[in-house]
Design a protein around this motif. Structure first.
Motif, mmCIF file in Angstrom:
data_model
loop_
_atom_site.group_PDB
_atom_site.id
_atom_site.type_symbol
_atom_site.label_atom_id
_atom_site.label_comp_id
_atom_site.label_asym_id
_atom_site.label_seq_id
_atom_site.Cartn_x
_atom_site.Cartn_y
_atom_site.Cartn_z
ATOM 1 N N TRP A 15 67.674 60.473 8.690
ATOM 2 C CA TRP A 15 67.359 61.851 9.057
ATOM 3 C C TRP A 15 65.849 62.100 9.030
ATOM 4 N N LYS A 16 65.056 61.122 9.468
ATOM 5 C CA LYS A 16 63.598 61.255 9.352
ATOM 6 C C LYS A 16 63.036 62.409 10.183
ATOM 7 N N ASP A 17 63.780 62.868 11.188
ATOM 8 C CA ASP A 17 63.290 63.963 12.024
ATOM 9 C C ASP A 17 63.851 65.321 11.615
ATOM 10 N N ILE A 18 64.549 65.368 10.481
ATOM 11 C CA ILE A 18 64.992 66.651 9.923
ATOM 12 C C ILE A 18 63.892 67.139 8.990
ATOM 13 N N TRP A 19 63.399 68.346 9.214
ATOM 14 C CA TRP A 19 62.212 68.827 8.518
ATOM 15 C C TRP A 19 62.565 69.692 7.310
ATOM 16 N N GLY A 20 62.208 69.215 6.135
ATOM 17 C CA GLY A 20 62.386 69.992 4.919
ATOM 18 C C GLY A 20 61.399 71.146 4.883
ATOM 19 N N CYS A 21 61.842 72.273 4.332
ATOM 20 C CA CYS A 21 60.973 73.441 4.277
ATOM 21 C C CYS A 21 61.584 74.513 3.384
ATOM 22 N N GLY A 22 60.736 75.284 2.719
ATOM 23 C CA GLY A 22 61.207 76.347 1.843
ATOM 24 C C GLY A 22 61.167 77.716 2.497
ATOM 25 N N GLN A 23 61.681 78.687 1.798
ATOM 26 C CA GLN A 23 61.825 80.036 2.352
ATOM 27 C C GLN A 23 60.529 80.837 2.387
ATOM 28 N N GLY A 24 59.469 80.332 1.774
ATOM 29 C CA GLY A 24 58.225 81.106 1.701
ATOM 30 C C GLY A 24 57.339 81.033 2.920
ATOM 31 N N ILE A 25 57.798 80.376 3.985
ATOM 32 C CA ILE A 25 56.916 80.113 5.121
ATOM 33 C C ILE A 25 56.613 81.342 5.976
ATOM 34 N N GLY A 26 57.276 82.442 5.733
ATOM 35 C CA GLY A 26 56.980 83.652 6.500
ATOM 36 C C GLY A 26 55.539 84.110 6.354
ATOM 37 N N ALA A 27 54.876 83.666 5.285
ATOM 38 C CA ALA A 27 53.479 84.045 5.053
ATOM 39 C C ALA A 27 52.493 83.097 5.730
ATOM 40 N N ILE A 28 52.995 82.001 6.304
ATOM 41 C CA ILE A 28 52.110 81.014 6.934
ATOM 42 C C ILE A 28 51.991 81.335 8.421
ATOM 43 N N ASP A 29 50.798 81.738 8.853
ATOM 44 C CA ASP A 29 50.625 82.175 10.243
ATOM 45 C C ASP A 29 49.667 81.311 11.045
ATOM 46 N N LYS A 30 49.183 80.202 10.450
ATOM 47 C CA LYS A 30 48.284 79.320 11.197
ATOM 48 C C LYS A 30 48.194 77.968 10.511
ATOM 49 N N VAL A 31 47.797 76.985 11.279
ATOM 50 C CA VAL A 31 47.470 75.668 10.739
ATOM 51 C C VAL A 31 45.984 75.682 10.400
ATOM 52 N N GLN A 32 45.638 75.288 9.178
ATOM 53 C CA GLN A 32 44.241 75.308 8.753
ATOM 54 C C GLN A 32 43.972 74.154 7.807
ATOM 55 N N SER A 33 42.731 73.983 7.442
ATOM 56 C CA SER A 33 42.392 72.907 6.513
ATOM 57 C C SER A 33 42.924 73.234 5.125
ATOM 58 N N THR A 34 43.105 72.209 4.334
ATOM 59 C CA THR A 34 43.537 72.403 2.944
ATOM 60 C C THR A 34 42.521 73.241 2.184
ATOM 61 N N ALA A 35 41.240 72.975 2.406
ATOM 62 C CA ALA A 35 40.189 73.741 1.716
ATOM 63 C C ALA A 35 40.282 75.219 2.056
ATOM 64 N N ASP A 36 40.501 75.525 3.326
ATOM 65 C CA ASP A 36 40.595 76.932 3.729
ATOM 66 C C ASP A 36 41.851 77.585 3.169
#
Length: 316
Positions: free
Chosen positions: A278-299
């Motif tokens: 199942w390598k293409d099944i993506w694990g993820c938690g319920q808190g992602i509603g607050a994530i609105d962009k891809v950014q650097s770890t530092a940012d």
């Protein structure tokens, strides 16, 4: 405050980045540590097994060089996650590498073993064991773990069903050591809330998938940005252990996320170099509603700090 071992004291931000299966790599771990949070990765992400030593050399040497140049603002320590399950045929080898390179923090999952804890303690390492209920928490501490990661409802990957309020309050009735809380934490305000209820650290995973350093596909990262808690499915089909996954990846694999079969837990397999069905099944938690962009770890960590301070200010 809890009694914290040296490795977990004086962190710039009380956050531990959770080990992300397949996704965490030295680039992400180093970025997390330099940003001021504990970075981590599963030992099993290094494939073949010999790669783990190369990665440990890269992490330890890079962080040591950074600390030499920045003695007043050293990097946070890093952690390696060990899957302590009988099907992990690499555990002995991987733990030997952790001892050789004196990994500051060992995160153990799916089983507590005294010999693994003793190996970490032999060089002064700290062991945090992840648990989903109070019963497992007792067993972990009895077998020598130094601290606990309380994996509450809503956490990404393998997750429990307990409310974080119930889980933390039961643990704090008898344990005064380090506790990190996992479960839908993706903002600085949530980190402060975790501390308010008795945890020492917020344990953040899914939000770090949507960082530039994470070894995840662009489609995976974008799915996190575009999804929210309604898109999370709780199932044991993919590993034999219940966990939370992104519905779009389940649909892409040709399955109905609303009608998944139940897996036989006895067939779960975490073998070191075996292929993953199942390598293409993506694990993820319920808190992602607050994530609105891809950014650097530092940012992202800088954003967490701002949110954390703003949350404290709101309570004054």
């Amino acid at each position: 405050m809890s009694k914290l071992p040296g490795a977990l004291q004086n962190l710039p931000l009380p956050v531990i980045g959770s080990p992300l299966f397949i996704i965490s790599n030295p680039k992400l771990v180093i970025a997390q540590c330099i940003a001021g949070v504990v970075g981590s990765m599963p030992a099993l992400n290094a494939r073949p097994a010999e790669q783990l030593e190369e990665w440990l050399i890269e992490i330890t040497e890079t962080l040591a060089a950074y600390n030499q140049v920045n003695p007043d603002h050293p990097a946070a320590p890093f952690a390696i996650n060990q899957i302590v399950h009988k099907s992990n045929d690499r555990l002995e080898h991987d733990m030997a590498m952790c001892v050789k390179y004196k990994v500051p923090i060992i995160i153990t999952s799916l089983g507590a073993r005294e010999d693994i804890n003793a190996a970490a303690h032999s060089y002064g390492g700290v062991v945090l064991h992840d648990i989903i209920n109070n019963k497992h928490a007792h067993k972990a501490i009895e077998k020598g773990a130094d601290g606990l990661i309380a994996v509450a409802a809503g956490a990404g990957g393998h997750a429990g069903v307990k409310s974080p309020f119930a889980l933390i309050q039961e643990i704090r009735q008898w344990f005064d050591g380090p506790v990190a809380l996992s479960g839908s934490i993706s903002t600085g305000g949530a980190v402060l809330a975790a501390q308010a209820m008795g945890a020492d650290f917020g344990y953040i995973g899914s939000a770090f998938i949507a960082t530039q350093e994470a070894r995840a596909s662009d489609a995976y990262k974008q799915a996190i940005v575009e999804s929210n808690s309604d898109d999370i499915v709780y199932s044991n089909l993919f590993t034999g252990v219940h966990g939370n996954y992104l519905a779009p990846s389940i649909r892409a694999a040709g399955m109905d996320p609303d009608n998944l079969p139940v897996s036989d837990p006895s067939k779960m397999n975490f073998g070191g170099d075996k292929s993953k069905a199942w390598k293409d099944i993506w694990g993820c938690g319920q808190g992602i509603g607050a994530i609105d962009k891809v950014q650097s770890t530092a940012d992202y960590v800088a954003q967490l700090r701002r949110e954390y301070e703003a949350a404290k200010a709101r309570l004054l």
